[in-house]
Design a protein around this motif. Sequence first.
Motif, mmCIF file in Angstrom:
data_model
loop_
_atom_site.group_PDB
_atom_site.id
_atom_site.type_symbol
_atom_site.label_atom_id
_atom_site.label_comp_id
_atom_site.label_asym_id
_atom_site.label_seq_id
_atom_site.Cartn_x
_atom_site.Cartn_y
_atom_site.Cartn_z
ATOM 1 N N UNK A 15 36.878 -1.762 20.970
ATOM 2 C CA UNK A 15 37.446 -2.930 21.649
ATOM 3 C C UNK A 15 37.663 -4.043 20.640
ATOM 4 N N UNK A 16 38.741 -4.822 20.828
ATOM 5 C CA UNK A 16 38.966 -5.923 19.901
ATOM 6 C C UNK A 16 38.334 -7.232 20.400
ATOM 7 N N UNK A 17 37.595 -7.131 21.527
ATOM 8 C CA UNK A 17 36.864 -8.315 22.002
ATOM 9 C C UNK A 17 35.717 -8.578 21.035
ATOM 10 N N UNK A 18 35.435 -9.850 20.769
ATOM 11 C CA UNK A 18 34.451 -10.073 19.706
ATOM 12 C C UNK A 18 33.019 -9.785 20.166
ATOM 13 N N UNK A 19 32.167 -9.587 19.188
ATOM 14 C CA UNK A 19 30.830 -9.065 19.440
ATOM 15 C C UNK A 19 30.046 -9.880 20.469
ATOM 16 N N UNK A 20 30.046 -11.193 20.280
ATOM 17 C CA UNK A 20 29.171 -11.969 21.157
ATOM 18 C C UNK A 20 29.732 -11.986 22.580
ATOM 19 N N UNK B 88 39.451 -8.830 31.892
ATOM 20 C CA UNK B 88 40.291 -7.730 32.385
ATOM 21 C C UNK B 88 40.348 -6.616 31.346
ATOM 22 N N UNK B 89 40.510 -7.027 30.109
ATOM 23 C CA UNK B 89 40.572 -6.031 29.046
ATOM 24 C C UNK B 89 39.279 -5.203 29.038
ATOM 25 N N UNK B 90 38.163 -5.919 29.159
ATOM 26 C CA UNK B 90 36.868 -5.226 29.147
ATOM 27 C C UNK B 90 36.750 -4.293 30.344
ATOM 28 N N UNK B 91 37.180 -4.775 31.481
ATOM 29 C CA UNK B 91 37.074 -3.915 32.657
ATOM 30 C C UNK B 91 37.980 -2.700 32.537
ATOM 31 N N UNK B 92 39.113 -2.908 31.936
ATOM 32 C CA UNK B 92 40.056 -1.793 31.803
ATOM 33 C C UNK B 92 39.493 -0.684 30.919
ATOM 34 N N UNK B 93 38.905 -1.060 29.808
ATOM 35 C CA UNK B 93 38.516 -0.035 28.834
ATOM 36 C C UNK B 93 37.073 -0.097 28.374
ATOM 37 N N UNK B 94 36.324 -1.033 28.876
ATOM 38 C CA UNK B 94 34.937 -1.132 28.423
ATOM 39 C C UNK B 94 34.868 -1.453 26.950
ATOM 40 N N UNK B 95 33.825 -0.925 26.327
ATOM 41 C CA UNK B 95 33.657 -1.178 24.902
ATOM 42 C C UNK B 95 34.635 -0.371 24.064
ATOM 43 N N UNK B 96 35.306 0.531 24.704
ATOM 44 C CA UNK B 96 36.233 1.371 23.951
ATOM 45 C C UNK B 96 35.522 2.381 23.078
ATOM 46 N N UNK B 97 34.566 3.069 23.647
ATOM 47 C CA UNK B 97 33.873 4.089 22.891
ATOM 48 C C UNK B 97 34.761 5.336 22.817
ATOM 49 N N UNK B 98 34.758 5.986 21.683
ATOM 50 C CA UNK B 98 35.562 7.220 21.555
ATOM 51 C C UNK B 98 34.975 8.308 22.440
ATOM 52 N N UNK B 99 35.844 9.071 23.063
ATOM 53 C CA UNK B 99 35.354 10.186 23.873
ATOM 54 C C UNK B 99 34.657 11.148 22.933
ATOM 55 N N UNK B 100 33.444 11.422 23.228
ATOM 56 C CA UNK B 100 32.679 12.245 22.298
ATOM 57 C C UNK B 100 32.039 13.381 23.071
ATOM 58 N N UNK B 101 32.527 14.557 22.824
ATOM 59 C CA UNK B 101 32.066 15.724 23.582
ATOM 60 C C UNK B 101 30.566 15.938 23.431
ATOM 61 N N UNK B 102 30.075 15.494 22.266
ATOM 62 C CA UNK B 102 28.652 15.725 22.025
ATOM 63 C C UNK B 102 27.750 14.726 22.756
ATOM 64 N N UNK B 103 28.335 13.622 23.115
ATOM 65 C CA UNK B 103 27.525 12.591 23.756
ATOM 66 C C UNK B 103 27.250 12.956 25.208
ATOM 67 N N UNK B 104 26.024 13.190 25.524
ATOM 68 C CA UNK B 104 25.703 13.642 26.879
ATOM 69 C C UNK B 104 26.052 12.585 27.927
#
Lengths: 223, 223, 223, 223
Positions: C163-168, D202-218
């Motif tokens: 995400x390009x939202x800043x850390x804090x 809105x951006x945060x709600x749309x995509x969250x932190x934007x973590x990569x889809x990771x098959x290994x992540x349970x």
Amino acid sequence: MDPKVIREQTVRETKTTLILDAARKVFSEKGFFDARLEDIAAVAGFSKAALYTYYTDKEEIFLSLAIRDLENLYHQLETSVNSEINFLKNLEKMLITIFTFFGENFALFLSVSNFQTMCKIHKEKLSEKHKLLFAEVPSKFRKIMEQQVMLIRAARARKEIQSDIDDSQLANYLGALVRGIIFQWQLTGKMGDVKAEIRQLLKFMAHGLGCPANAEDPIISTM
Amino acid sequence: MDPKVIREQTVRETKTTLILDAARKVFSEKGFFDARLEDIAAVAGFSKAALYTYYTDKEEIFLSLAIRDLENLYHQLETSVNSEINFLKNLEKMLITIFTFFGENFALFLSVSNFQTMCKIHKEKLSEKHKLLFAEVPSKFRKIMEQQVMLIRAARARKEIQSDIDDSQLANYLGALVRGIIFQWQLTGKMGDVKAEIRQLLKFMAHGLGCPANAEDPIISTM
Amino acid sequence: MDPKVIREQTVRETKTTLILDAARKVFSEKGFFDARLEDIAAVAGFSKAALYTYYTDKEEIFLSLAIRDLENLYHQLETSVNSEINFLKNLEKMLITIFTFFGENFALFLSVSNFQTMCKIHKEKLSEKHKLLFAEVPSKFRKIMEQQVMLIRAARARKEIQSDIDDSQLANYLGALVRGIIFQWQLTGKMGDVKAEIRQLLKFMAHGLGCPANAEDPIISTM
Amino acid sequence: MDPKVIREQTVRETKTTLILDAARKVFSEKGFFDARLEDIAAVAGFSKAALYTYYTDKEEIFLSLAIRDLENLYHQLETSVNSEINFLKNLEKMLITIFTFFGENFALFLSVSNFQTMCKIHKEKLSEKHKLLFAEVPSKFRKIMEQQVMLIRAARARKEIQSDIDDSQLANYLGALVRGIIFQWQLTGKMGDVKAEIRQLLKFMAHGLGCPANAEDPIISTM
DNA sequence: CATGAATGAGGGTTCATTCAT
DNA sequence: CATGAATGAACCCTCATTCAT
């Protein structure tokens, strides 16, 4: 003025009078610290909480009372003063006024003094408003003292006083004697015949112990 | 007596002295009701609880203090009395003693008075023991008064006093002036030059306001 | 150190702990204003007056509690942080800690917030000492927030966050979600399966609603 | 209907509105317990006693206010909903409505929550009438929540949402974020640029932190 | 004996609620 | 209907006194 406003003011004044009268009774008996608002309220015929409609706190009741009573005394003394008659006669009238006034409530003024002492120590505790109220107490005392200084000055002008002690000091002694006598009454719990008491006091003030003028006595030779 | 017992008594007396001295300081500053045992203990260098080893309660500390100090004053005055020298000289010595004694602690005696007033009302609160203790206070006052009555009587015998007011009344006035002056000091917060103050006071006591003997004045004509 | 001193300190700490634990229970249930010192004392096994041996007043108890608990949370979170494992795993540990911590006492922190609001208005009421204590509360909040900012920063460095939202700001959202969820629990009165709840929350935080990247959408096109 | 009756009803409604508006201001600033009826009355332009003409007690004022405001929010949100436009656009409109609505009065809803907590404990204190009133509060909350569930459902139907978290849980998160953010504003005392704040949210709600889809992540592999 | 800690009793103050006008 | 005044019930806090160590 609007009659309704007048009526309301009158009622309010009546009630504050009731409260302050009750306060005088209770403060006189118990002193500031041991006086209970509940007692004051009961004597005045109110609930404790009702007092807060008229005064913000215990201190304000106390100070208002002291100020009111000193003011009253001042006015009563004013009517006693009559520069036409001679000094001792005049003094007699004033003493009657004073003894009548303080007779039963002198303890209150011991409290004033004690309270004032306390305030010197805990000045920070007094809100600004109370500081103003508080300052009025010594101011009233001073006004009364000045009354007596003026009486003495007039008497001296008429050659009724020959002491070379200055006027305000003589007024101090006068006040001291009065306070001291009432204090004595407090201590012994009896009041005696006020009229006779005053007669004797006047005699004492007029001539003191009646020491013979003695040129050899270093104390009174300067007189 | 067993030296150990003596030692223990001595230590105990030292400690009660410490406590009463502290009590005088605190009661003088705050009056009876506002004085905190914690303050007294702190000034004396004890914990609050330790006071109870030496006195059963706050009232006993107060009464013991009043009695001790009045007794002390009595003894100090005794050494001031010397019927050889003239009356005013003697009085001067006594006044110095009194003003020195009360000078900084007069508030304490306002408290005594207030406290006494209170006791009239709440007599049931005083245990039998306290009633006895309490009775000693006016008794000490009386003893001091009698000292002065005797001084006056002696002076009168030597024709140093010509007032026809009776001895004990004159002693009352003397006491009243002293108390009144110290009260004034309390109220204004200043003490002035004690020596000079006493000189003037003596002059006033000797001759009062110095009113001319006036046959027409009903008040002083009887003198 | 003197063993006696150590023992006394230990006892004192035990007692303050008892009091603060009781305070947490009562403040959590009633909020600051409706909480009664008597209740706190009773829960802690003391008399009301005993609380004043350890804290100067109600406010100090409240602030001390808030500070202690936030500090505790901070330390518990510190042990949860482990930059070796991946971000979501780590977050999971932290969330378990937080939910466990606040689970039953979140109402307390509503009180903290309310109390703080009040203080903005009545700041003059807070003594200097309380002002200092009070300032520690947001300071502790900030410390916790920074912990999470650092976690996020590390994750971003490892490309676990895109995400390009800043850390804090992200840390804010994280905190907001946590608070919001507990708030919800409060409101509905139920708490659900915490483990499962956290799993879902992590999923939501990882990908949000899972909206498709849409070039035409002005809101998310900048992502 | 009798015009007189209508007039009276209208006047009454106007006055209750005045009172509730005043109540919102005061409850928001002080919370339920610290709010004084006198303040509310003053803000509303009435005397304290007058409030009792319209509400039976403080609790009723509070509950009526909460219900009225939640109802108002519900209706305002209703007009913001428009299933024709896309989900995020729609959400943006709703967030603007919500933040505007709560922006300055969120503290009120902290109070609602606290008050509710209290009521769980002191249920016996609530008269039957209050119990009914009280029940309406969560009911209103639920209605608002359902509005958002429906919005989400519609969006999902249009493939605008791909998360496998169920609709009502997503609505919870949405609510949690909103509440949490306003809480944050309360705590820090600042509000920032609402428009920009909403964009980021809105951006945060749309995509969250934007973590990569990771098959290994349970955690997120099940997504 | 000395003390830190504990407490019960009590007071001042506040405030929701009632009542007379 | 509106209000100023009155009140009772609470609560916070203080402090003389007690008690365990």
